[in-house]
Design a protein around this motif. Structure first.
Motif, short mmCIF file in Angstrom:
data_model
loop_
_atom_site.label_atom_id
_atom_site.label_comp_id
_atom_site.label_asym_id
_atom_site.label_seq_id
_atom_site.Cartn_x
_atom_site.Cartn_y
_atom_site.Cartn_z
N GLU A 10 20.62 -12.04 -23.93
CA GLU A 10 22.00 -12.30 -24.67
C GLU A 10 22.13 -13.81 -24.68
O GLU A 10 22.77 -14.37 -25.92
N LEU A 11 21.96 -14.32 -23.67
CA LEU A 11 22.43 -15.90 -23.94
C LEU A 11 21.32 -16.61 -24.77
O LEU A 11 21.72 -17.65 -25.19
N ALA A 12 20.13 -16.24 -25.03
CA ALA A 12 19.06 -16.64 -25.93
C ALA A 12 19.76 -16.34 -27.29
O ALA A 12 19.40 -17.36 -28.23
N ARG A 13 20.16 -15.49 -27.44
CA ARG A 13 20.93 -15.22 -28.87
C ARG A 13 22.17 -15.79 -29.08
O ARG A 13 22.96 -15.90 -30.40
N GLN A 14 22.71 -16.28 -28.06
CA GLN A 14 24.26 -16.64 -28.09
C GLN A 14 24.22 -18.34 -27.47
O GLN A 14 24.58 -18.58 -26.52
N PRO A 15 23.68 -19.34 -28.15
CA PRO A 15 23.43 -20.44 -27.43
C PRO A 15 25.03 -21.24 -27.48
O PRO A 15 24.91 -21.98 -26.41
N ARG A 16 26.05 -20.75 -27.95
CA ARG A 16 27.30 -21.32 -27.41
C ARG A 16 27.51 -20.73 -25.94
O ARG A 16 28.13 -21.69 -25.10
N TRP A 17 27.42 -19.75 -25.77
CA TRP A 17 27.62 -18.89 -24.23
C TRP A 17 26.62 -19.73 -23.50
O TRP A 17 26.97 -20.02 -22.32
N GLN A 18 25.43 -19.94 -23.83
CA GLN A 18 24.44 -20.57 -22.91
C GLN A 18 24.78 -21.86 -22.45
O GLN A 18 24.91 -22.13 -21.44
N GLU A 19 25.43 -22.58 -23.43
CA GLU A 19 25.64 -24.08 -23.28
C GLU A 19 27.19 -24.17 -22.31
O GLU A 19 27.20 -24.94 -21.33
N ARG A 20 27.90 -23.10 -22.63
CA ARG A 20 29.26 -23.06 -21.62
C ARG A 20 28.57 -22.73 -20.19
O ARG A 20 29.52 -23.49 -19.26
N LEU A 21 27.70 -21.91 -20.04
CA LEU A 21 27.60 -21.54 -18.88
C LEU A 21 26.74 -22.73 -18.19
O LEU A 21 26.83 -22.91 -16.86
N ARG A 22 25.68 -23.37 -18.75
CA ARG A 22 25.11 -24.54 -18.33
C ARG A 22 25.96 -25.72 -18.03
O ARG A 22 25.89 -26.27 -16.81
N ALA A 23 27.23 -25.64 -18.64
CA ALA A 23 28.26 -26.92 -18.23
C ALA A 23 28.81 -26.44 -17.00
O ALA A 23 28.91 -27.39 -16.23
N GLU A 24 29.00 -25.25 -16.71
CA GLU A 24 29.71 -24.73 -15.55
C GLU A 24 28.73 -24.94 -14.31
O GLU A 24 29.18 -25.47 -13.26
N SER A 25 27.50 -24.53 -14.50
CA SER A 25 26.42 -24.81 -13.42
C SER A 25 26.15 -26.37 -13.07
O SER A 25 26.24 -26.62 -12.04
N ARG A 26 26.39 -27.19 -14.12
CA ARG A 26 26.21 -28.57 -13.95
C ARG A 26 27.27 -29.18 -13.13
O ARG A 26 27.23 -29.98 -12.10
N ALA A 27 28.33 -28.57 -13.71
CA ALA A 27 29.63 -29.09 -12.94
C ALA A 27 29.83 -28.53 -11.27
O ALA A 27 30.49 -29.54 -10.75
N LEU A 28 29.04 -27.61 -11.11
CA LEU A 28 29.22 -27.07 -9.64
C LEU A 28 28.51 -28.30 -8.88
O LEU A 28 28.73 -28.63 -7.76
N GLY A 29 27.34 -29.07 -9.38
CA GLY A 29 26.81 -30.07 -8.52
C GLY A 29 25.79 -29.59 -7.49
O GLY A 29 25.64 -30.26 -6.65
N VAL A 69 29.18 -5.35 -29.49
CA VAL A 69 29.21 -6.86 -29.82
C VAL A 69 29.10 -7.57 -28.33
O VAL A 69 29.93 -6.89 -27.48
N PHE A 70 28.40 -8.39 -27.87
CA PHE A 70 28.14 -9.21 -26.61
C PHE A 70 29.59 -10.23 -26.79
O PHE A 70 29.67 -11.13 -27.64
N ASP A 71 30.59 -9.89 -26.00
CA ASP A 71 31.69 -10.65 -26.09
C ASP A 71 32.35 -10.64 -24.58
O ASP A 71 33.24 -9.75 -24.25
N PRO A 72 31.71 -11.45 -23.76
CA PRO A 72 32.30 -11.71 -22.49
C PRO A 72 33.76 -11.90 -22.17
O PRO A 72 34.46 -11.36 -21.08
N GLU A 73 34.47 -12.48 -23.29
CA GLU A 73 35.92 -12.72 -23.01
C GLU A 73 36.73 -11.33 -23.04
O GLU A 73 37.80 -11.36 -22.77
N TRP A 129 16.64 -21.86 -23.59
CA TRP A 129 15.84 -21.02 -24.32
C TRP A 129 16.56 -20.24 -25.29
O TRP A 129 17.65 -20.27 -25.68
N SER A 130 15.42 -19.63 -26.17
CA SER A 130 15.75 -19.21 -27.39
C SER A 130 14.90 -17.83 -27.70
O SER A 130 13.65 -17.65 -26.99
N VAL A 131 15.29 -17.09 -28.69
CA VAL A 131 14.46 -15.96 -29.26
C VAL A 131 14.52 -16.55 -30.87
O VAL A 131 15.17 -17.36 -31.32
N ARG A 132 13.27 -15.87 -31.55
CA ARG A 132 13.30 -16.16 -32.97
C ARG A 132 14.39 -15.80 -33.79
O ARG A 132 14.97 -14.62 -33.26
N PRO A 133 14.72 -16.40 -34.97
CA PRO A 133 15.81 -15.76 -35.50
C PRO A 133 15.88 -14.42 -36.13
O PRO A 133 14.75 -13.75 -36.43
#
Length: 252
Positions: free
Chosen positions: A77-96, A168-172, A221-225
């Protein structure tokens, strides 16, 4: 075919545990296998060899297979939703921190939302078995006490009665201002509910989140369109094609 492979795999596990069992009985290890071999009740009752083997196979299925499905489908799901992938990556990086401790989970709220949503969409346990404790009726059908009931978690968590746009994948939808999971006390039940809710709830969550935290820090990571993973029913939804994902290592 998948069932046949599963049966063969189960035989492999049973043969392995039976082969290793004498050494575990003779030793004094602290691992679960050893503990089961030496466990006794106050009256001196112990597990038989067959019971130890069955417990170990169950642990492999319940603790490993379900977590693998959840982690794989969340990565998909995160491969298909790059916006969510980037949001979670920012969280993990902020954790340090390169690795998670249990106390860190509250600092990754987005990952928790995504984890809950993937369990809703792709329940790792497709069905749950319960037994009626008294005579009742279900949708007008008489069900006597002692009847085994199969509960379909997958369709239950995709019904429009309780979820908006359920496919629909909608974590919110799990966020504090929406909480669609509160529409019914069993609307979100990948771990069951009530007194028999799975005790692996927190362990499974920690396992999947620890894996995704590592992936988010190291890769994009990603999957083909247009790709949609073809699924077959196993323990839960199993990718037929191995779920091909393109990994790219991030700059260190």
């Amino acid at each position: 075919r998948a069932w046949s492979r599963g049966r063969r795999g189960r035989r492999v596990l049973a043969e392995y545990f039976r082969r290793e069992l004498p050494a575990k009985r003779a030793g004094d290890g602290a691992d679960l296998f050893s503990v089961l071999c030496h466990a006794e009740t106050d009256e001196g009752h112990a597990f038989s060899d067959d019971e130890v083997i069955e417990h170990m196979i169950f642990v492999m299925m319940a603790a490993h297979d379900t977590s693998t499905i959840a982690a794989s489908m969340l990565a998909y799901e995160l491969a298909r939703q790059p916006r969510w992938q980037e949001r979670l990556r920012a969280e993990s990086r902020a954790l340090g921190k390169a690795t998670l401790d249990y106390g860190d989970l509250d600092r990754l709220p987005g990952l928790d939302l995504a984890f809950k949503e993937v369990l809703r969409l792709h329940s790792p346990v497709a069905q749950q078995v319960r037994e009626t404790t008294r005579d009742t009726d279900i949708l007008g059908y008489y069900v006597p006490k002692g009847t085994l009931i199969m509960i379909g978690a997958y369709p239950m968590m995709r019904t429009e009665d309780y979820w908006r746009d359920p496919d629909v994948f909608d974590p919110e939808r799990f966020a504090a201002d929406r909480r669609e999971d509160k529409s019914h006390r069993l609307a979100w039940a990948p771990f069951g509910g009530g007194a028999h809710k799975c005790i692996g709830l927190y362990f499974g969550g920690m396992t999947v989140k620890a894996v995704l935290h590592q992936m988010l820090l190291r890769y994009s990571w990603s999957v083909r369109p247009g790709y949609e993973v073809p699924l077959v029913a196993g323990t839960g939804p199993m990718p037929v094609d191995g779920l091909p994902i393109q990994l790219e290592r991030l700059p260190s």
